[in-house]
Design a protein around this motif. Structure first.
Motif, PDB file in Angstrom:
ATOM      1  N   UNK A 139      46.836  36.119  30.419  1.00  0.00           N
ATOM      2  CA  UNK A 139      48.275  36.970  30.592  1.00  0.00           C
ATOM      3  C   UNK A 139      48.847  37.404  29.386  1.00  0.00           C
ATOM      4  N   UNK A 140      48.254  37.239  28.165  1.00  0.00           N
ATOM      5  CA  UNK A 140      48.817  38.069  26.974  1.00  0.00           C
ATOM      6  C   UNK A 140      48.184  39.260  26.752  1.00  0.00           C
ATOM      7  N   UNK A 141      47.337  39.675  27.830  1.00  0.00           N
ATOM      8  CA  UNK A 141      46.717  41.138  27.716  1.00  0.00           C
ATOM      9  C   UNK A 141      47.600  42.067  28.171  1.00  0.00           C
ATOM     10  N   UNK A 142      48.721  42.365  27.431  1.00  0.00           N
ATOM     11  CA  UNK A 142      49.868  43.177  27.745  1.00  0.00           C
ATOM     12  C   UNK A 142      49.534  44.593  28.143  1.00  0.00           C
ATOM     13  N   UNK A 143      48.414  45.247  27.511  1.00  0.00           N
ATOM     14  CA  UNK A 143      48.241  46.729  27.700  1.00  0.00           C
ATOM     15  C   UNK A 143      47.305  46.691  28.903  1.00  0.00           C
ATOM     16  N   UNK A 144      46.846  45.697  29.535  1.00  0.00           N
ATOM     17  CA  UNK A 144      45.476  45.752  30.509  1.00  0.00           C
ATOM     18  C   UNK A 144      45.966  46.486  31.817  1.00  0.00           C
ATOM     19  N   UNK A 145      45.173  47.487  31.980  1.00  0.00           N
ATOM     20  CA  UNK A 145      45.228  48.370  32.937  1.00  0.00           C
ATOM     21  C   UNK A 145      44.324  48.076  34.266  1.00  0.00           C
ATOM     22  N   UNK A 146      43.112  47.864  34.050  1.00  0.00           N
ATOM     23  CA  UNK A 146      42.032  47.488  35.002  1.00  0.00           C
ATOM     24  C   UNK A 146      41.129  46.165  34.497  1.00  0.00           C
ATOM     25  N   UNK A 147      41.138  45.445  35.651  1.00  0.00           N
ATOM     26  CA  UNK A 147      40.439  44.004  35.423  1.00  0.00           C
ATOM     27  C   UNK A 147      39.315  43.970  36.521  1.00  0.00           C
ATOM     28  N   UNK A 148      38.160  43.892  36.158  1.00  0.00           N
ATOM     29  CA  UNK A 148      37.080  43.797  37.197  1.00  0.00           C
ATOM     30  C   UNK A 148      36.356  42.542  37.068  1.00  0.00           C
ATOM     31  N   UNK A 149      36.508  41.609  38.169  1.00  0.00           N
ATOM     32  CA  UNK A 149      36.117  40.257  37.860  1.00  0.00           C
ATOM     33  C   UNK A 149      34.778  40.278  39.054  1.00  0.00           C
ATOM     34  N   UNK A 150      34.229  41.246  39.732  1.00  0.00           N
ATOM     35  CA  UNK A 150      33.550  41.164  40.739  1.00  0.00           C
ATOM     36  C   UNK A 150      32.184  40.221  40.404  1.00  0.00           C
ATOM     37  N   UNK A 151      31.871  39.516  41.302  1.00  0.00           N
ATOM     38  CA  UNK A 151      30.680  38.571  41.409  1.00  0.00           C
ATOM     39  C   UNK A 151      30.755  37.414  40.403  1.00  0.00           C
ATOM     40  N   UNK A 152      31.894  37.437  39.725  1.00  0.00           N
ATOM     41  CA  UNK A 152      31.938  36.061  38.891  1.00  0.00           C
ATOM     42  C   UNK A 152      32.103  34.811  39.741  1.00  0.00           C
ATOM     43  N   UNK A 153      32.188  33.524  39.135  1.00  0.00           N
ATOM     44  CA  UNK A 153      32.194  32.181  39.972  1.00  0.00           C
ATOM     45  C   UNK A 153      33.526  31.566  39.779  1.00  0.00           C
ATOM     46  N   UNK A 154      34.376  32.225  39.522  1.00  0.00           N
ATOM     47  CA  UNK A 154      35.828  31.560  39.499  1.00  0.00           C
ATOM     48  C   UNK A 154      36.250  31.354  40.911  1.00  0.00           C
ATOM     49  N   UNK A 155      37.008  30.392  41.060  1.00  0.00           N
ATOM     50  CA  UNK A 155      37.689  29.624  42.369  1.00  0.00           C
ATOM     51  C   UNK A 155      39.260  29.991  42.471  1.00  0.00           C
ATOM     52  N   UNK A 156      39.819  30.285  41.144  1.00  0.00           N
ATOM     53  CA  UNK A 156      41.345  30.616  41.160  1.00  0.00           C
ATOM     54  C   UNK A 156      41.455  31.355  40.204  1.00  0.00           C
ATOM     55  N   UNK A 157      42.719  31.889  39.965  1.00  0.00           N
ATOM     56  CA  UNK A 157      43.252  32.519  39.000  1.00  0.00           C
ATOM     57  C   UNK A 157      44.226  31.854  38.468  1.00  0.00           C
ATOM     58  N   UNK A 158      44.352  32.036  37.046  1.00  0.00           N
ATOM     59  CA  UNK A 158      45.456  31.118  36.489  1.00  0.00           C
ATOM     60  C   UNK A 158      46.769  31.708  36.530  1.00  0.00           C
TER      61      UNK A 158
END
Length: 493
Positions: A46-65
């Motif tokens: 959540x500290x990535x204050x400038x982030x415009x695009x986040x691509x998590x396709x195909x990773x194994x996470x089950x939830x978001x923080x």
């Protein structure tokens, strides 16, 4: 690395975690972690204050923080093909989000905070287990595209009508059975895909979709087109193929679709077209093939460029020579009703007057045609035709490049091919001759023929091809009786 703007770790299959220090990348604009083995994201993301695009396709996470909500500048986020089961309420705090891709996840419902994404333009939920959308979905006032293809969705909320800017919505292959009346409130809708759904009838409010350009009803359970279909004044394409429940007559109101260019009703059970069909002044493509219950063709718009219909209509349709703009004509034997007409003579002489024709399919099974001279079709390039007796084919145009003959029973003469100066491909299907000597048949076309194919010709025993000097493709499939092929050794490699 504090000045890093783009971080891609795609396909790093052994990567399982991100360090908490990821938050130090204050200038990071885009991060892609596709197809890694990451099972959990650090809360510090959540500290990535400038982030415009986040691509998590195909990773194994089950939830978001829950800190995901701090990414206030985020515009695009993809969770496609992840093990995500639910979204945190904080998703609604992504005030700049434009695109959200949740395809092929394990999500079963959306949080009510989803309605806070006032700038969201595109959301994809296809291949998810979501059965219902929260009523708050109507708060997505900027949404342009909503993709629910092959999801478990069974109904739409009444608030769907609040999506005033929505341009494209797909419910393809879902189990939805009914559209809410409020569907008519989506005033900017350009494309609506209801193909493969369980929808039996369309609400009358669908007539309010004045800007709709494309309506897809293929393989859905619809029984008839509503009369309000004529109110879709900007409709350009109506796809209603393989609608097995669609019966009866097309409503006369269809004549109001003055901008429609494509009308497809392949394999429906309609019996008649409306007499107002000739009002479709922009219609260029009409598909009625495999419509076994269809009784007669009449009142077709003269601007048609492509027409498909079942071959039994050749016995009931007297003359379509007024369709002088036809470029593609496809008449196929695909109905058991053909047996009703076998004793009569099909009406085909009008085809000789379609001077703009470039491709013609005229296949009627084991039926002998009356004599026809296609040499008048000076633009014809592709011809597929039933040719039980080649003598009935009195002439072919010099423009012809590809010729397919079905069910040849009588010997072919050289005169059949004598005018074909552009001839490159010949296909024989279900040829019932025992011997074919192409060296003798083709004459001056011997060097021009590039492709020769014979298929499902059980009676064929001998083939002579020694002088086909330009042959590049020779195929003989389904010819179990073939015992001799002379001249193969003489063909140039």
């Amino acid at each position: 690395m504090t000045r890093l703007e783009y971080l891609s770790l795609d396909d790093c299959h052994f990567l399982r975690t991100l360090p908490d220090s990821i938050q130090d990348l204050k200038m990071l604009i885009r991060m892609s972690l596709c197809n890694t083995s990451i099972t959990e994201l650090p809360n510090t993301i959540g500290g990535l204050e400038s982030l415009l695009e986040l691509d998590l396709s195909g990773i194994e996470v089950t939830k978001l923080p829950i800190s995901i909500g701090n990414l206030r500048k985020l515009r695009k986020m993809s969770l496609c093909r992840t093990n995500i089961k639910e979204l945190p309420n904080q998703i609604g705090e992504l005030e700049s989000l434009l695109e959200l891709d949740l395809r092929d996840t394990y999500i079963t419902e959306l949080p009510i905070s989803i309605g806070n994404l006032k700038k969201l333009r595109k959301m994809s939920l296809c291949w998810t287990d979501i059965k219902k959308l929260p009523n708050q979905i109507g708060g997505l006032e900027s949404l342009l595209e909503l993709d629910l293809r092959e999801s478990k969705i069974i109904e739409l909320p009444v608030s769907i009508g609040n999506l005033k800017k929505l341009r494209k919505m797909s419910l393809h292959q879902t189990h939805i059975k009914k559209l809410p009346d409020q569907i008519g409130g989506i005033e900017s809708l350009l494309e609506l895909d209801l193909s493969g759904t369980d929808i039996i009838e369309l609400p009358t409010s669908i007539g309010n979709l004045k800007r709709l350009k494309i309506l897809r009803l293929d393989e859905c359970a619809i029984r008839e087109l509503p009369k309000v279909i004529g109110m879709l004044e900007n409709l350009q394409a109506l796809h209603a193929n393989f609608c097995g429940n669609m019966k009866g007559e097309i409503p006369s109101e269809i004549g109001g679709l003055s901008f429609c260019t494509k009308l497809e009703m392949t394999e429906s059970k309609i019996r008649r077209l409306s007499t107002t069909m000739n009002k479709l002044s922009h219609l260029q493509q009409l598909h009625l093939d495999r419509c076994n219950e269809h009784e007669q063709l009449s009142n077709l718009p003269v601007n048609l460029k492509e027409l498909k219909f079942s071959s039994h209509l050749l016995w009931t349709t007297h003359d379509l020579s007024c369709l002088t703009n036809l470029v593609h004509l496809h008449i196929q034997c695909d109905t058991p009703r053909l047996l009703e007409f076998r004793q009569g003579v099909p009406k085909i002489e009008w085809i000789e007057r379609l001077n703009f024709m470039e491709s013609l399919t005229l296949v009627t099974g084991d039926v002998t045609f009356p004599p026809i001279n296609l040499a008048t079709l000076s633009r014809l390039q592709i011809l597929e035709i039933t040719c039980v007796d080649p003598r009935s084919l009195m002439g072919l145009p010099s423009s012809l490049e590809k010729l397919t003959l079905h069910d040849v029973k009588s010997p072919m003469g050289r005169s059949l091919f004598s005018n074909l100066t552009n001839f490159t491909s010949l296909y024989l299907l279900n040829c019932q001759l025992r011997e074919v000597e192409f060296d003798d048949l083709l004459g001056q076309q011997l060097k021009e023929l590039h492709s020769l194919e014979l298929k499902d010709s059980a009676m064929l025993e001998r083939l002579l091809v020694s002088r086909l000097e330009g042959l590049q493709v020779l195929s003989m499939r389904g010819c179990p009786g073939l015992i001799e092929t002379r001249g193969l050794e003489k063909l140039e490699s």
